[in-house]
Design a protein around this motif. Structure first.
Motif, PDB file in Angstrom:
ATOM      1  N   SER A 112      16.384  17.095  65.434  1.00 40.41           N
ATOM      2  CA  SER A 112      15.395  16.010  65.418  1.00 40.41           C
ATOM      3  C   SER A 112      15.933  14.798  64.656  1.00 40.41           C
ATOM      4  O   SER A 112      15.568  13.665  64.956  1.00 40.41           O
ATOM      5  N   MET A 113      16.819  15.029  63.709  1.00 44.30           N
ATOM      6  CA  MET A 113      17.412  13.930  62.943  1.00 44.30           C
ATOM      7  C   MET A 113      18.558  13.261  63.709  1.00 44.30           C
ATOM      8  O   MET A 113      18.676  12.045  63.702  1.00 44.30           O
ATOM      9  N   ALA A 114      19.392  14.057  64.349  1.00 46.46           N
ATOM     10  CA  ALA A 114      20.600  13.549  65.003  1.00 46.46           C
ATOM     11  C   ALA A 114      20.392  13.246  66.476  1.00 46.46           C
ATOM     12  O   ALA A 114      21.147  12.485  67.065  1.00 46.46           O
ATOM     13  N   GLY A 115      19.385  13.871  67.078  1.00 45.03           N
ATOM     14  CA  GLY A 115      19.218  13.814  68.528  1.00 45.03           C
ATOM     15  C   GLY A 115      19.797  15.094  69.112  1.00 45.03           C
ATOM     16  O   GLY A 115      20.924  15.472  68.778  1.00 45.03           O
ATOM     17  N   ARG A 116      19.027  15.755  69.947  1.00 43.24           N
ATOM     18  CA  ARG A 116      19.433  17.077  70.446  1.00 43.24           C
ATOM     19  C   ARG A 116      20.766  17.054  71.179  1.00 43.24           C
ATOM     20  O   ARG A 116      21.462  18.050  71.248  1.00 43.24           O
ATOM     21  N   SER A 117      21.144  15.904  71.749  1.00 42.95           N
ATOM     22  CA  SER A 117      22.389  15.839  72.511  1.00 42.95           C
ATOM     23  C   SER A 117      23.616  15.628  71.613  1.00 42.95           C
ATOM     24  O   SER A 117      24.739  15.661  72.086  1.00 42.95           O
ATOM     25  N   HIS A 118      23.417  15.426  70.338  1.00 39.01           N
ATOM     26  CA  HIS A 118      24.519  15.180  69.411  1.00 39.01           C
ATOM     27  C   HIS A 118      24.933  16.470  68.704  1.00 39.01           C
ATOM     28  O   HIS A 118      24.770  16.622  67.491  1.00 39.01           O
ATOM     29  N   ARG A 119      25.478  17.381  69.496  1.00 39.46           N
ATOM     30  CA  ARG A 119      25.811  18.714  68.997  1.00 39.46           C
ATOM     31  C   ARG A 119      26.758  18.667  67.803  1.00 39.46           C
ATOM     32  O   ARG A 119      26.567  19.373  66.824  1.00 39.46           O
ATOM     33  N   ARG A 120      27.790  17.827  67.852  1.00 35.98           N
ATOM     34  CA  ARG A 120      28.747  17.767  66.744  1.00 35.98           C
ATOM     35  C   ARG A 120      28.068  17.314  65.456  1.00 35.98           C
ATOM     36  O   ARG A 120      28.381  17.812  64.381  1.00 35.98           O
ATOM     37  N   GLN A 121      27.131  16.385  65.541  1.00 35.71           N
ATOM     38  CA  GLN A 121      26.398  15.928  64.364  1.00 35.71           C
ATOM     39  C   GLN A 121      25.530  17.053  63.796  1.00 35.71           C
ATOM     40  O   GLN A 121      25.427  17.211  62.577  1.00 35.71           O
ATOM     41  N   ILE A 122      24.916  17.818  64.690  1.00 31.09           N
ATOM     42  CA  ILE A 122      24.079  18.944  64.260  1.00 31.09           C
ATOM     43  C   ILE A 122      24.935  19.988  63.534  1.00 31.09           C
ATOM     44  O   ILE A 122      24.564  20.492  62.473  1.00 31.09           O
ATOM     45  N   ILE A 123      26.094  20.292  64.101  1.00 31.28           N
ATOM     46  CA  ILE A 123      27.001  21.264  63.482  1.00 31.28           C
ATOM     47  C   ILE A 123      27.438  20.764  62.107  1.00 31.28           C
ATOM     48  O   ILE A 123      27.423  21.514  61.127  1.00 31.28           O
ATOM     49  N   ALA A 124      27.809  19.505  62.035  1.00 34.01           N
ATOM     50  CA  ALA A 124      28.235  18.929  60.745  1.00 34.01           C
ATOM     51  C   ALA A 124      27.096  18.984  59.740  1.00 34.01           C
ATOM     52  O   ALA A 124      27.307  19.303  58.566  1.00 34.01           O
ATOM     53  N   GLY A 125      25.891  18.689  60.188  1.00 30.23           N
ATOM     54  CA  GLY A 125      24.735  18.740  59.302  1.00 30.23           C
ATOM     55  C   GLY A 125      24.458  20.141  58.804  1.00 30.23           C
ATOM     56  O   GLY A 125      24.058  20.330  57.645  1.00 30.23           O
ATOM     57  N   TYR A 126      24.674  21.135  59.652  1.00 28.82           N
ATOM     58  CA  TYR A 126      24.460  22.522  59.222  1.00 28.82           C
ATOM     59  C   TYR A 126      25.424  22.882  58.102  1.00 28.82           C
ATOM     60  O   TYR A 126      25.067  23.564  57.153  1.00 28.82           O
ATOM     61  N   TYR A 127      26.642  22.398  58.223  1.00 30.95           N
ATOM     62  CA  TYR A 127      27.669  22.737  57.225  1.00 30.95           C
ATOM     63  C   TYR A 127      27.570  21.884  55.966  1.00 30.95           C
ATOM     64  O   TYR A 127      27.595  22.397  54.848  1.00 30.95           O
ATOM     65  N   GLN A 128      27.462  20.584  56.147  1.00 31.78           N
ATOM     66  CA  GLN A 128      27.550  19.653  55.019  1.00 31.78           C
ATOM     67  C   GLN A 128      26.196  19.221  54.492  1.00 31.78           C
ATOM     68  O   GLN A 128      26.080  18.788  53.357  1.00 31.78           O
ATOM     69  N   GLY A 129      25.177  19.320  55.326  1.00 31.03           N
ATOM     70  CA  GLY A 129      23.861  18.850  54.928  1.00 31.03           C
ATOM     71  C   GLY A 129      23.511  17.542  55.611  1.00 31.03           C
ATOM     72  O   GLY A 129      24.274  17.020  56.429  1.00 31.03           O
TER      73      GLY A 129
END
Length: 158
Positions: A112-129
Motif C-alpha cells: 500500500s505504501m509502494a504500490g502493489r506493482s513495485h515488487r522490488r520496493q516491497i522486498i526492500a521495505g521488508y528487509y530494510q524497513g
C-alpha cells in the motif's frame, strides 16, 4: 536450485533451542500451504510471500536470528505487534500461523505504501524497513543483495 539451499542444520538446531521452541510440528509443505492461503486471503502475491519466507527462514518455523527476528517470516516482535493492529487481534510471532499472518500483513502494508506493482520496493521495505520505500538511493548494500536474492527465488517459483 534455490530449494536445496537450506539453513545449516547445526545452526538451525542451536537457534531452535535458544528460542525456547520445543513443539514444532509443521512440514515445509504445510507451511507453504499456510503462506499461500494467507497471502491470497489478504490480497498479497503468494509467490512474493513464499520467496520472502524462503529467503528469511527456509520455511523453518522455529528459527530466531541474532537480531531477534522470529519464525518463518523472521519478524521482530515489535513488527508482529504492529501488524496485530491490522489483524484486529494480538499476533504471537512464535506461533507459526500468527507469524505468517503478521508477515503477510506487513507485505500488504508495504504494498500500500509502494504500490502493489513495485515488487522490488516491497522486498526492500521488508528487509530494510519503510525507509527503503520509494528511495532506492537510500538502500543499503545488503538491501540490494537481499532484493536480488528474493527476486531470483520469486522468478524460480511456479
Amino acid at each position: 536450485d534455490w530449494s536445496s539451499d537450506v539453513c545449516s542444520s547445526d545452526l538451525y538446531d542451536q537457534r531452535m533451542r535458544a528460542a525456547g521452541w520445543r513443539n514444532w510440528t509443521m512440514s515445509r509443505s504445510q507451511i507453504s500451504d499456510i503462506i499461500v492461503s494467507t497471502a491470497r486471503h489478504n490480497g498479497v502475491d503468494p509467490r512474493l510471500a513464499l520467496a520472502i519466507a524462503w529467503q528469511e527462514s527456509g520455511w523453518h518455523e522455529p528459527l530466531i536470528s541474532d537480531a531477534g527476528a522470529i519464525g518463518v517470516m523472521q519478524l521482530l516482535p515489535s513488527t508482529a505487534e504492529w501488524m496485530g493492529f491490522f489483524a484486529g487481534r494480538a499476533l504471537n510471532p512464535r506461533h507459526t500461523r500468527d507469524n505468517i499472518t503478521a508477515g503477510v500483513l506487513f507485505l500488504k502494508y508495504l504494498g500500500s505504501m509502494a504500490g502493489r506493482s513495485h515488487r522490488r520496493q516491497i522486498i526492500a521495505g521488508y528487509y530494510q524497513g519503510l525507509t527503503a520505500i520509494g528511495r532506492k538511493r537510500f538502500w543499503y548494500d545488503d538491501t540490494t543483495r537481499y532484493v536480488r536474492s528474493v527476486s531470483a527465488i520469486y522468478r524460480s517459483l511456479p
